[in-house]
Enzyme design. Sequence first.
Site, PDB file in Angstrom:
ATOM      1  N   THR A 112      31.264  40.866  39.555  1.00 14.16           N
ATOM      2  CA  THR A 112      31.400  42.405  39.308  1.00 14.16           C
ATOM      3  C   THR A 112      31.143  42.408  37.697  1.00 14.16           C
ATOM      4  OG1 THR A 112      32.746  43.227  41.371  1.00 14.16           O
ATOM      5  CG2 THR A 112      33.116  44.028  39.045  1.00 14.16           C
ATOM      6  N   PHE A 167      30.207  45.078  47.688  1.00 16.40           N
ATOM      7  CA  PHE A 167      31.644  46.435  48.154  1.00 16.40           C
ATOM      8  C   PHE A 167      32.488  45.889  49.435  1.00 16.40           C
ATOM      9  CE2 PHE A 167      27.657  47.899  46.241  1.00 16.40           C
ATOM     10  CZ  PHE A 167      28.433  49.145  45.076  1.00 16.40           C
ATOM     11  N   GLU A 181      39.093  43.067  51.669  1.00 15.36           N
ATOM     12  CA  GLU A 181      39.450  42.022  51.820  1.00 15.36           C
ATOM     13  C   GLU A 181      40.057  42.352  52.966  1.00 15.36           C
ATOM     14  OE1 GLU A 181      41.505  39.505  49.053  1.00 15.36           O
ATOM     15  OE2 GLU A 181      40.992  40.430  47.370  1.00 15.36           O
ATOM     16  N   ILE A 235      44.560  57.823  50.532  1.00 18.59           N
ATOM     17  CA  ILE A 235      45.760  58.885  49.228  1.00 18.59           C
ATOM     18  C   ILE A 235      46.688  58.518  50.709  1.00 18.59           C
ATOM     19  CG2 ILE A 235      44.072  60.859  48.669  1.00 18.59           C
ATOM     20  CD1 ILE A 235      44.657  61.913  50.906  1.00 18.59           C
ATOM     21  N   GLY A 252      52.583  54.542  48.135  1.00 18.48           N
ATOM     22  CA  GLY A 252      53.182  52.467  48.642  1.00 18.48           C
ATOM     23  C   GLY A 252      53.087  52.007  47.011  1.00 18.48           C
ATOM     24  N   GLY A 257      46.542  46.309  44.069  1.00 13.47           N
ATOM     25  CA  GLY A 257      46.844  45.059  43.583  1.00 13.47           C
ATOM     26  C   GLY A 257      45.362  44.575  44.101  1.00 13.47           C
ATOM     27  N   CYS A 282      40.640  43.313  42.478  1.00 18.01           N
ATOM     28  CA  CYS A 282      39.182  43.349  42.402  1.00 18.01           C
ATOM     29  C   CYS A 282      39.604  45.180  41.702  1.00 18.01           C
ATOM     30  CB  CYS A 282      38.531  44.293  43.212  1.00 18.01           C
ATOM     31  SG  CYS A 282      37.271  43.208  44.088  1.00 18.01           S
ATOM     32  N   LYS A 332      47.716  43.085  50.201  1.00 21.14           N
ATOM     33  CA  LYS A 332      47.466  43.841  51.725  1.00 21.14           C
ATOM     34  C   LYS A 332      48.016  43.301  52.725  1.00 21.14           C
ATOM     35  CE  LYS A 332      42.517  44.469  51.564  1.00 21.14           C
ATOM     36  NZ  LYS A 332      41.409  45.841  51.417  1.00 21.14           N
TER      37      LYS A 332
END
Length: 450
Positions: A121, A155, A158, A256, A259, A263, A266, A329
């Site tokens: 990126t 794209f 993780e 949506i 939380g 993080g 990216c 996550k």
Amino acid sequence: MKLCVIGTGYVGLVSAACFSEMGNNVCCVDLNEQIVASLRRGRIHIFEPGLDVLVQRNFRDGRLSFTSDPAEGLDGAEVVFICVGTPAREDGSCDLSYIMRAAADIGRLMRTPLIVADKSTVPVGTADAVRAAVARELEKRGAAVPFDVVSNPEFLKEGDAINDFMKPDRVVVGTDNPESELVMRELYAPFARSREKMIVTGIRSAELIKYAANCLLASKISFINEIAMICEKVGADVNDVRSGIGADRRIGPHFIYPGLGYGGSCFPKDVRALIHTAREAGVRPELLEAVDEVNKRQKKYMALKVLEYFDGYGGVRGRTLAVWGLAFKANTDDVRESAALMIIRELAQNGMRIRAYDPAAGHKAAEHFRDNPLVTLVDDQYEATEGADALLVATEWNRFRTPDFTRVKAALSAPVIFDGRNLYSEKIMARNGFVHFSIGCGCTGQANKQ
């Protein structure tokens, strides 16, 4: 085809494994000889479900190889993918030193015609800089080896990267060269058997597509988190609001979920990088600035809830908080920009003891708290709750979704749960006798004097 992948980080190793799975011969280059030796032994240095099996199979079958020598990797390659890191600087811009080093190595060592594909990126204009760097090295050698530079952003999510690569929503290629387009179409054809998935654009458009996509997704997350704050103040339930707006096909249900904020490697970096790019171009990115600010606020929100709750009972100093989840996550061991780590630091600074568990990210989180005597990492989620004054759920791992609430309640000194991922319904919490704090839903249950 014979491919070279420079960089065996998250993007590079996943790309190499998936390309080799489709029959290509892929040589991965990493200057870290320890990583190369580990990969040759079949040991994967990153956590990604299914990646170890893919790497081991293709290495065993001879389609995937690893080296610390760029010349070996480039030997006979038709396409070389640059998949190195682009860490953020303090001003939000990207550090392109690894990109430019890879480009210089390519120009210095290439012997046959080559397509150079930027998969990292990178800011708009990087392909031009890569092209210039390769050309300079060729000129130094007095060599006239044909090459082209294309943009081919990744794209990958993780935790689901292999599926994303094997069954992509789209494959973006930025090029104005018909021959390069043909090669890239041939390379990606096995990944698009059901329908045409390749989107060919100008190089600068392709570079911007990745940033625009991530910034839009980050915007949806900050939007629903801001709506959640409003819900708490006016007595609405953000879960109901989310269901109502997500049913609109123009909006959809994805990204949506309220939380602790976004993080990882990216979204935070890419939002700030696009802000920097916009400012450099003379545009004030007010929306993106707000997205970033809302996210910074959201990461502190649950720590403030914990502090506010215990203020009524003499404060957090000397108390213990159990924390479930350390990764930013689920299904990853990545703790970069993790809200859990920020919350732990804030509470520990106020004298609270932390006992935390994560099924994958514990070893990486330990590096951040090695010198903090108030933070203990344990190997079992229920061990974390033993004698704790409350439980904070910070990552949405599946094993946290339906725990043994009877066991949790018996282990805690008081039945208090701070639900940072809105995993538990108010009805279940009330039935089990918990004081339950969530995002955008307020508090369920009555607190007892602790």
